[in-house]
Scaffold this motif. Structure first.
Motif, PDB file in Angstrom:
ATOM      1  N   MET A 155       0.832  -1.204   0.000  1.00 18.36           N
ATOM      2  CA  MET A 155       0.000   0.000   0.000  1.00 18.36           C
ATOM      3  C   MET A 155       0.867   1.255   0.000  1.00 18.36           C
ATOM      4  O   MET A 155       1.890   1.314   0.677  1.00 18.36           O
ATOM      5  CB  MET A 155      -0.903   0.034   1.234  1.00 18.36           C
ATOM      6  CG  MET A 155      -1.972  -0.999   1.273  1.00 18.36           C
ATOM      7  SD  MET A 155      -3.191  -0.660   2.580  1.00 18.36           S
ATOM      8  CE  MET A 155      -2.162  -0.690   4.051  1.00 18.36           C
ATOM      9  N   HIS A 247       3.652   0.741   2.942  1.00 13.64           N
ATOM     10  CA  HIS A 247       3.194   0.751   4.325  1.00 13.64           C
ATOM     11  C   HIS A 247       4.038  -0.081   5.273  1.00 13.64           C
ATOM     12  O   HIS A 247       4.223   0.271   6.435  1.00 13.64           O
ATOM     13  CB  HIS A 247       1.746   0.246   4.391  1.00 13.64           C
ATOM     14  CG  HIS A 247       1.627  -1.233   4.190  1.00 13.64           C
ATOM     15  ND1 HIS A 247       1.585  -1.830   2.953  1.00 13.64           N
ATOM     16  CD2 HIS A 247       1.589  -2.251   5.090  1.00 13.64           C
ATOM     17  CE1 HIS A 247       1.505  -3.138   3.091  1.00 13.64           C
ATOM     18  NE2 HIS A 247       1.513  -3.421   4.373  1.00 13.64           N
ATOM     19  N   GLY A 264      -2.966   6.355   6.174  1.00 15.56           N
ATOM     20  CA  GLY A 264      -3.456   6.305   4.809  1.00 15.56           C
ATOM     21  C   GLY A 264      -4.396   7.452   4.514  1.00 15.56           C
ATOM     22  O   GLY A 264      -5.253   7.771   5.339  1.00 15.56           O
ATOM     23  N   ALA A 270      -2.663   0.585  -3.974  1.00 11.46           N
ATOM     24  CA  ALA A 270      -1.665  -0.440  -3.681  1.00 11.46           C
ATOM     25  C   ALA A 270      -1.353  -1.224  -4.942  1.00 11.46           C
ATOM     26  O   ALA A 270      -2.175  -1.305  -5.862  1.00 11.46           O
ATOM     27  CB  ALA A 270      -2.184  -1.388  -2.596  1.00 11.46           C
ATOM     28  N   TYR A 321      -8.012  -1.021   5.313  1.00 13.90           N
ATOM     29  CA  TYR A 321      -7.861   0.095   4.383  1.00 13.90           C
ATOM     30  C   TYR A 321      -8.556  -0.141   3.044  1.00 13.90           C
ATOM     31  O   TYR A 321      -8.860   0.795   2.334  1.00 13.90           O
ATOM     32  CB  TYR A 321      -6.371   0.382   4.160  1.00 13.90           C
ATOM     33  CG  TYR A 321      -5.731   1.010   5.371  1.00 13.90           C
ATOM     34  CD1 TYR A 321      -5.791   2.385   5.578  1.00 13.90           C
ATOM     35  CD2 TYR A 321      -5.096   0.227   6.324  1.00 13.90           C
ATOM     36  CE1 TYR A 321      -5.226   2.970   6.699  1.00 13.90           C
ATOM     37  CE2 TYR A 321      -4.520   0.799   7.455  1.00 13.90           C
ATOM     38  CZ  TYR A 321      -4.590   2.159   7.643  1.00 13.90           C
ATOM     39  OH  TYR A 321      -4.035   2.732   8.748  1.00 13.90           O
ATOM     40  N   PRO A 323      -7.657  -1.027  -0.083  1.00  8.21           N
ATOM     41  CA  PRO A 323      -7.052  -0.176  -1.110  1.00  8.21           C
ATOM     42  C   PRO A 323      -7.541  -0.488  -2.519  1.00  8.21           C
ATOM     43  O   PRO A 323      -8.001  -1.589  -2.811  1.00  8.21           O
ATOM     44  CB  PRO A 323      -5.561  -0.488  -0.972  1.00  8.21           C
ATOM     45  CG  PRO A 323      -5.526  -1.893  -0.464  1.00  8.21           C
ATOM     46  CD  PRO A 323      -6.697  -1.999   0.468  1.00  8.21           C
TER      47      PRO A 323
END
Length: 351
Positions: A155, A247, A264, A270, A321, A323
């Motif tokens: 990410m 990340h 984030g 990502a 998250y 992504p």
């Protein structure tokens, strides 16, 4: 004002150049194809017996920090010795391509970022493989051609130095980066054009371009080469807020007590890491055993090291998250155009 550190050509441009000069793709090994498609109740037994006869395994990887631990765990489980060749993602792909051109392949399996393995897929160097564990992966990690499988998601997140920036002052949206308090404090990695292109699509191309040009013209964005180097510079206080770190790096560094934290900004994007078996491997049984291992046991090991596993059976706090996953095929197709736009957009006064 933008500062650019001199850097070599983008990894994707290098990959595309390699693809233009490579000769015919390596001839497919019927034995590799047979082993890679094994199914049935005795599959595990056949792979294990065959791997013991082959004796060892050569892995080419850009996962410099984690792969030794994964290889050690694999050897402990199977008894198969693993030899690792480690380098940057661009160098890994170039080495596989060069050895293929010279008809002297050395690697059995390659672990690289998704652009690297997708380039090898396009060059017809990877073997379509079947594994019962492909069904456990998120859809983007199991492409229809089955010539590579995604093992983790990297990410793009913002890393910051908590001695320089208070958590209460962190931007909640990209629009917040227009605040004058961010002047001279922002940075991005030099070749994260696919991050910006995907982000633009999520924000709306016209609105996204306008916003980032305003950010650059108002507060500036410094451009640096190397995600890990940028993370270290955040710790050192040289880069207060780095917008495009992977990340896991600041997460690992924070866990060790270093002066860094991360967050984030939605929409989070990502890209995948991919794993592929070479058609030319003389050790297909060992390669497929390692392939299965990377989709099972290794997923938990990677999760424990702050990575985002692609297996739906392995939990991770990163999964909150959700992504947007960058499309590797489109990235290779649009790479040159996106790179030019990236450079143009990050220059003050860019149109």
């Amino acid at each position: 004002m933008l500062k650019r550190i001199n850097a070599p050509r983008s990894a994707v441009l290098a990959l595309l150049a390699c693809l233009l000069v490579t000769g015919p793709a390596a001839a497919q090994s019927s034995e590799t194809a047979r082993v890679a498609q094994l199914q049935g109740a005795n599959r595990q037994q056949l792979l294990t017996e065959g791997a013991k006869k082959e004796g060892d395994l050569n892995v080419y990887t850009s996962n410099i920090e984690d792969m030794p631990l994964l290889a050690e765990a694999f050897t402990k489980k199977t008894g198969i010795k693993v030899t690792i060749w480690r380098a940057g993602s661009e160098q890994v792909t170039q080495k596989v391509l060069a050895e293929g051109r010279g008809r002297r392949p050395q690697a059995d399996i390659v672990d690289n970022n998704v652009l690297g393995v997708e380039a090898l897929h396009k060059e017809q160097m990877l073997q379509a493989a079947w594994s019962p564990y492909l069904a456990d992966l998120m859809p983007q990690a199991a492409p229809a051609h089955r010539e590579w499988a995604g093992t983790t998601l990297d990410m793009f997140v913002a890393g910051y130095n908590p001695k320089l920036i208070k958590a209460s002052d962190l931007p909640k949206t990209y629009q917040d980066l227009l605040d004058p308090k961010w002047k001279g404090k922002l940075s991005v990695e030099a070749e994260d054009y696919h991050w910006l292109a995907t982000l633009m699509e999520q924000l709306g191309p016209d609105n996204g371009r306008k916003l980032f040009r305003q950010i650059v013209n108002t507060n500036g964005i410094e451009v640096r080469k190397g995600h890990s180097k940028m993370a270290n510079l955040v710790v050192a206080g040289e880069l207060p807020l780095a917008l495009t770190l992977y990340h896991y790096k600041p997460a690992q560094m924070k866990a060790k007590g270093e002066t860094i934290d991360w967050f984030g900004i939605q929409p989070v994007t990502a890209h995948l890491r991919g794993l592929g078996v070479l058609k030319t491997t003389p050790r297909p049984h060992a390669a497929m055993l390692f392939y299965d291992f990377m989709l099972t046991d290794a997923q938990q090991i990677l999760a424990s090291r702050q990575h985002y596993p692609t297996s739906l059976k392995v939990d991770s706090p990163m999964k909150q998250y959700k992504p947007v996953v960058i499309d590797p095929t489109r990235t290779l197709e649009m790479g040159e155009r996106w790179m030019k736009e990236y450079d143009d957009m990050l220059k003050p006064g860019g149109k």
